[in-house]
Design a protein around this motif. Structure first.
Motif, short mmCIF file in Angstrom:
data_model
loop_
_atom_site.label_atom_id
_atom_site.label_comp_id
_atom_site.label_asym_id
_atom_site.label_seq_id
_atom_site.Cartn_x
_atom_site.Cartn_y
_atom_site.Cartn_z
N GLY A 26 0.86 -1.19 0.00
CA GLY A 26 0.00 0.00 0.00
C GLY A 26 0.89 1.23 0.00
O GLY A 26 1.92 1.26 -0.66
N ASP A 27 0.54 2.22 0.78
CA ASP A 27 1.36 3.43 0.91
C ASP A 27 2.10 3.46 2.23
O ASP A 27 2.47 4.52 2.72
N ALA A 28 2.30 2.30 2.83
CA ALA A 28 2.89 2.23 4.17
C ALA A 28 4.33 1.73 4.14
O ALA A 28 4.76 1.09 3.18
N ASP A 29 5.03 2.00 5.23
CA ASP A 29 6.35 1.43 5.45
C ASP A 29 6.18 0.06 6.09
O ASP A 29 5.10 -0.28 6.58
N HIS A 30 7.27 -0.73 6.10
CA HIS A 30 7.20 -2.06 6.68
C HIS A 30 7.27 -1.99 8.21
O HIS A 30 8.08 -1.29 8.77
N GLY A 31 6.43 -2.80 8.83
CA GLY A 31 6.56 -3.09 10.25
C GLY A 31 5.80 -2.20 11.20
O GLY A 31 5.64 -1.01 10.96
N GLU A 46 7.50 4.17 11.94
CA GLU A 46 6.53 5.24 11.76
C GLU A 46 6.02 5.13 10.33
O GLU A 46 6.80 4.94 9.39
N GLY A 47 4.74 5.19 10.14
CA GLY A 47 4.17 5.03 8.81
C GLY A 47 3.92 3.57 8.44
O GLY A 47 3.58 3.26 7.31
N GLY A 48 4.09 2.67 9.38
CA GLY A 48 3.84 1.26 9.12
C GLY A 48 2.56 0.81 9.80
O GLY A 48 1.91 1.60 10.46
N PRO A 49 2.18 -0.40 9.64
CA PRO A 49 2.78 -1.47 8.86
C PRO A 49 2.17 -1.59 7.47
O PRO A 49 1.16 -0.97 7.18
N HIS A 50 2.81 -2.41 6.65
CA HIS A 50 2.23 -2.77 5.35
C HIS A 50 0.91 -3.50 5.56
O HIS A 50 0.77 -4.23 6.55
N ARG A 92 -5.98 -4.09 7.47
CA ARG A 92 -5.37 -3.25 6.43
C ARG A 92 -5.48 -3.85 5.03
O ARG A 92 -5.49 -3.13 4.05
N ILE A 93 -5.51 -5.16 4.94
CA ILE A 93 -5.56 -5.82 3.63
C ILE A 93 -6.96 -5.62 3.03
O ILE A 93 -7.93 -5.54 3.77
N THR A 94 -7.03 -5.50 1.72
CA THR A 94 -8.33 -5.36 1.06
C THR A 94 -8.47 -6.41 -0.03
O THR A 94 -7.49 -6.97 -0.52
N GLU A 95 -9.71 -6.64 -0.41
CA GLU A 95 -9.97 -7.59 -1.49
C GLU A 95 -9.28 -7.15 -2.78
O GLU A 95 -8.76 -7.97 -3.53
N ASP A 96 -9.23 -5.85 -3.03
CA ASP A 96 -8.55 -5.33 -4.22
C ASP A 96 -7.07 -5.71 -4.23
O ASP A 96 -6.49 -5.96 -5.28
N MET A 97 -6.45 -5.75 -3.07
CA MET A 97 -5.03 -6.12 -2.99
C MET A 97 -4.84 -7.61 -3.22
O MET A 97 -3.83 -8.03 -3.79
N LEU A 98 -5.78 -8.41 -2.76
CA LEU A 98 -5.67 -9.86 -2.89
C LEU A 98 -6.02 -10.35 -4.28
O LEU A 98 -5.49 -11.35 -4.75
N ALA A 99 -6.95 -9.66 -4.94
CA ALA A 99 -7.51 -10.17 -6.20
C ALA A 99 -7.32 -9.20 -7.35
O ALA A 99 -8.13 -9.17 -8.27
N ASP A 100 -6.24 -8.39 -7.33
CA ASP A 100 -5.98 -7.53 -8.48
C ASP A 100 -5.52 -8.41 -9.64
O ASP A 100 -5.47 -9.63 -9.53
N ASP A 133 10.92 -11.75 11.39
CA ASP A 133 10.70 -10.36 10.96
C ASP A 133 10.99 -9.47 12.16
O ASP A 133 10.45 -9.67 13.24
N ASP A 134 11.86 -8.46 11.97
CA ASP A 134 12.19 -7.54 13.08
C ASP A 134 11.19 -6.39 13.22
O ASP A 134 11.34 -5.54 14.08
N TYR A 135 10.17 -6.38 12.37
CA TYR A 135 9.07 -5.41 12.41
C TYR A 135 9.48 -3.97 12.11
O TYR A 135 8.70 -3.05 12.33
N GLU A 136 10.71 -3.75 11.60
CA GLU A 136 11.09 -2.37 11.30
C GLU A 136 12.03 -2.20 10.12
O GLU A 136 12.00 -1.16 9.47
N SER A 137 12.88 -3.17 9.82
CA SER A 137 13.82 -3.00 8.70
C SER A 137 13.05 -2.86 7.40
O SER A 137 12.06 -3.56 7.17
#
Length: 170
Positions: free
Chosen positions: A90-95, A99-103, A126-134, A147-151
């Motif tokens: 999406g428009d998010a950072d990982h983890g 700040e600005g996360g998670p995906h 956060r997940i949407t059907e559009d993301m799963l079935a594009d 996953d360290d939840y930030e890298s």
């Protein structure tokens, strides 16, 4: 006239029920390892609250903690599963620690017991059907490490050891 009104009323009642049944069908993935062996399933079920209930029912996974994510392309054909692309971001950072996360594709780490089994449920809002079935689909990936939840961009979770292409549930 009465039969026509009754038929119309029945159709109006049935259509929302059919739509709700269709919407609630969800998605699933058959997860396979690098050697092509079956490692179980992942299901995504929409809920009335708007969140997705994500159920991991995996086996044959090396014991320990593993990063697990939804990836942007429904393609597990590459020998190392890189054909699944990066996380659904999406428009998010990982983890969750960023700040600005998670995906939308980020999930908590999953623990495989000594028996290699992971059985856990998560909620993901956060997940949407559009993301799963594009048009290029989505995949579920199990990583070798934690996953360290930030890298950035993927939590430094290591190699991909299992992959499942997400499809509409039958």
């Amino acid at each position: 006239m009465k039969p026509t009104l009754l038929a119309a009323a029945t159709a109006l009642v049935a259509l929302p029920a059919l739509a709700a049944e269709h919407e609630m069908s969800g998605y699933e993935a058959d997860v396979r390892g690098l050697d092509g062996q079956d490692h179980g399933t992942v299901t995504l079920q929409p809920t009335a609250s708007g969140q997705w209930l994500v159920t991991l029912d995996l086996f044959g996974v090396p014991s320990g903690e593993h990063g697990v994510h939804f990836h942007e392309t429904g393609d597990c054909s590459a020998a190392d599963f890189t054909s699944a692309g990066g996380h659904i971001a999406g428009d998010a950072d990982h983890g969750v620690m960023a700040e600005g996360g998670p995906h939308p594709g980020d999930l908590p780490n999953a623990m495989a017991g000594e028996n290699g089994v992971i059985q856990v449920e998560y909620f993901n809002e956060r997940i949407t059907e559009d993301m799963l079935a594009d048009e290029d689909g989505a995949a579920f990936i199990v990583h070798q490490g934690v996953d360290d939840y930030e890298s950035q961009p993927s939590g430094a979770a290591g190699d991909r050891i299992a992959c499942g292409e997400i499809v509409a549930a039958e």
